[in-house]
Design a protein around this motif. Structure first.
Motif, PDB file in Angstrom:
ATOM      1  N   UNK A 286       0.835  -1.187   0.000  1.00 28.25           N
ATOM      2  CA  UNK A 286       0.000   0.000   0.000  1.00 28.25           C
ATOM      3  C   UNK A 286       0.882   1.255   0.000  1.00 28.25           C
ATOM      4  N   UNK A 287       0.760   2.114  -1.015  1.00 25.35           N
ATOM      5  CA  UNK A 287       1.574   3.341  -1.040  1.00 25.35           C
ATOM      6  C   UNK A 287       1.347   4.224   0.181  1.00 25.35           C
ATOM      7  N   UNK A 288       0.121   4.230   0.711  1.00 22.29           N
ATOM      8  CA  UNK A 288      -0.161   5.053   1.886  1.00 22.29           C
ATOM      9  C   UNK A 288       0.612   4.546   3.097  1.00 22.29           C
ATOM     10  N   UNK A 289       0.817   3.229   3.157  1.00 22.42           N
ATOM     11  CA  UNK A 289       1.589   2.676   4.274  1.00 22.42           C
ATOM     12  C   UNK A 289       3.067   3.053   4.130  1.00 22.42           C
ATOM     13  N   UNK A 290       3.570   3.050   2.894  1.00 22.04           N
ATOM     14  CA  UNK A 290       4.957   3.481   2.681  1.00 22.04           C
ATOM     15  C   UNK A 290       5.137   4.942   3.085  1.00 22.04           C
ATOM     16  N   UNK A 291       4.141   5.765   2.788  1.00 20.69           N
ATOM     17  CA  UNK A 291       4.212   7.174   3.168  1.00 20.69           C
ATOM     18  C   UNK A 291       4.189   7.329   4.686  1.00 20.69           C
ATOM     19  N   UNK A 292       3.375   6.514   5.356  1.00 29.58           N
ATOM     20  CA  UNK A 292       3.317   6.577   6.816  1.00 29.58           C
ATOM     21  C   UNK A 292       4.645   6.149   7.433  1.00 29.58           C
ATOM     22  N   UNK A 293       5.252   5.102   6.858  1.00 29.95           N
ATOM     23  CA  UNK A 293       6.547   4.636   7.362  1.00 29.95           C
ATOM     24  C   UNK A 293       7.606   5.728   7.207  1.00 29.95           C
TER      25      UNK A 293
END
Length: 230
Positions: free
Chosen positions: A114-121
């Motif tokens: 999920x790109x949103x999870x990469x952004x959160x990380x």
């Protein structure tokens, strides 16, 4: 007779000139070349030599904001601020706690689906990295070490086992996302509890502000991770 009068007149004239010189010297403080009081030369201010520039200080941002770098001269001197043993314990525990969060977050760019999870990380890395520097600086300013002999960091709230980290590193895509959210949520919950506990017993104002920021920001991130899986 005429010559005698000339000599007398010369003596009188010399005495008169000498008296005038004495009066002038007494009025000028004994030095005819002395600068007058209040002159520019006498009142010109002297400038202190400029010292070496002070280093920059990393300041954690408010929830939703990144950390900022501020000139050291703008920050108040906190080396004399009152603190207690609970403040010191919190910092010493939170440094390795943050360090593991960075270790987990660094796995996301190449594994998360999920790109949103990469952004959160990436957001976690951007905030907690500077916070580690802040905490190390807090200890250093007070002449305190970062470690406590005999303390087991693995037993802290939310800390993940080495086996769990290896399992996360081996996962990809949706499986990685699921494990990441579960592990980082537990990790954040531990940090929130540690920060909340410090707010009850800590004495240092700077750390209280920092703990409040940690509790608020990581609670928001927990909600975001749950939304990602929903």
């Amino acid at each position: 007779m005429t010559n005698r009068r000339v000599r007398i007149l010369a003596v009188v004239t010399s005495a008169f000139v000498l008296a005038v010189v004495v009066v002038v010297l007494s009025l000028t403080g004994g030095s005819p070349t002395a600068a007058p009081t209040g002159s520019a030369a006498a009142t010109a201010p002297t400038s202190a030599p400029a010292g070496p520039p002070r280093p920059a200080v990393i300041v954690p941002g408010r929830p939703g904001e990144t950390a900022a770098v501020r000139p050291a001269e703008e920050m108040r001197d906190v080396t004399k601020a009152r603190h207690n043993s609970m403040d010191v314990s919190f910092v010493r525990m939170m440094i390795p706690h943050h360090t593991q969060a960075l270790e987990i977050a660094e796995l996301a760019p190449d594994r998360a689906g999920n790109p949103a999870l990469r952004a959160l990380a990436e957001r976690i890395r951007a905030s907690q990295g500077p916070e580690i520097g802040l905490m190390r600086g807090w200890l250093q300013a007070r002449g305190l070490s970062t470690e406590v002999a005999g303390h087991d960091h693995a037993g802290m709230r939310g800390m993940q086992t080495p086996e769990a980290i290896r399992q996360l590193a081996a996962a990809r895509g949706a499986e990685f996302d699921r494990l990441f959210v579960r592990m980082m949520t537990e990790h954040h919950q531990g940090a929130v509890q540690m920060a909340t506990d410090l707010l009850k017993v800590g004495a240092d104002l700077t750390l209280s502000e920092f703990a409040n920021s940690v509790a608020t920001e990581q609670t928001v991130e927990i909600d975001r991770m749950r939304d990602l899986l929903a």
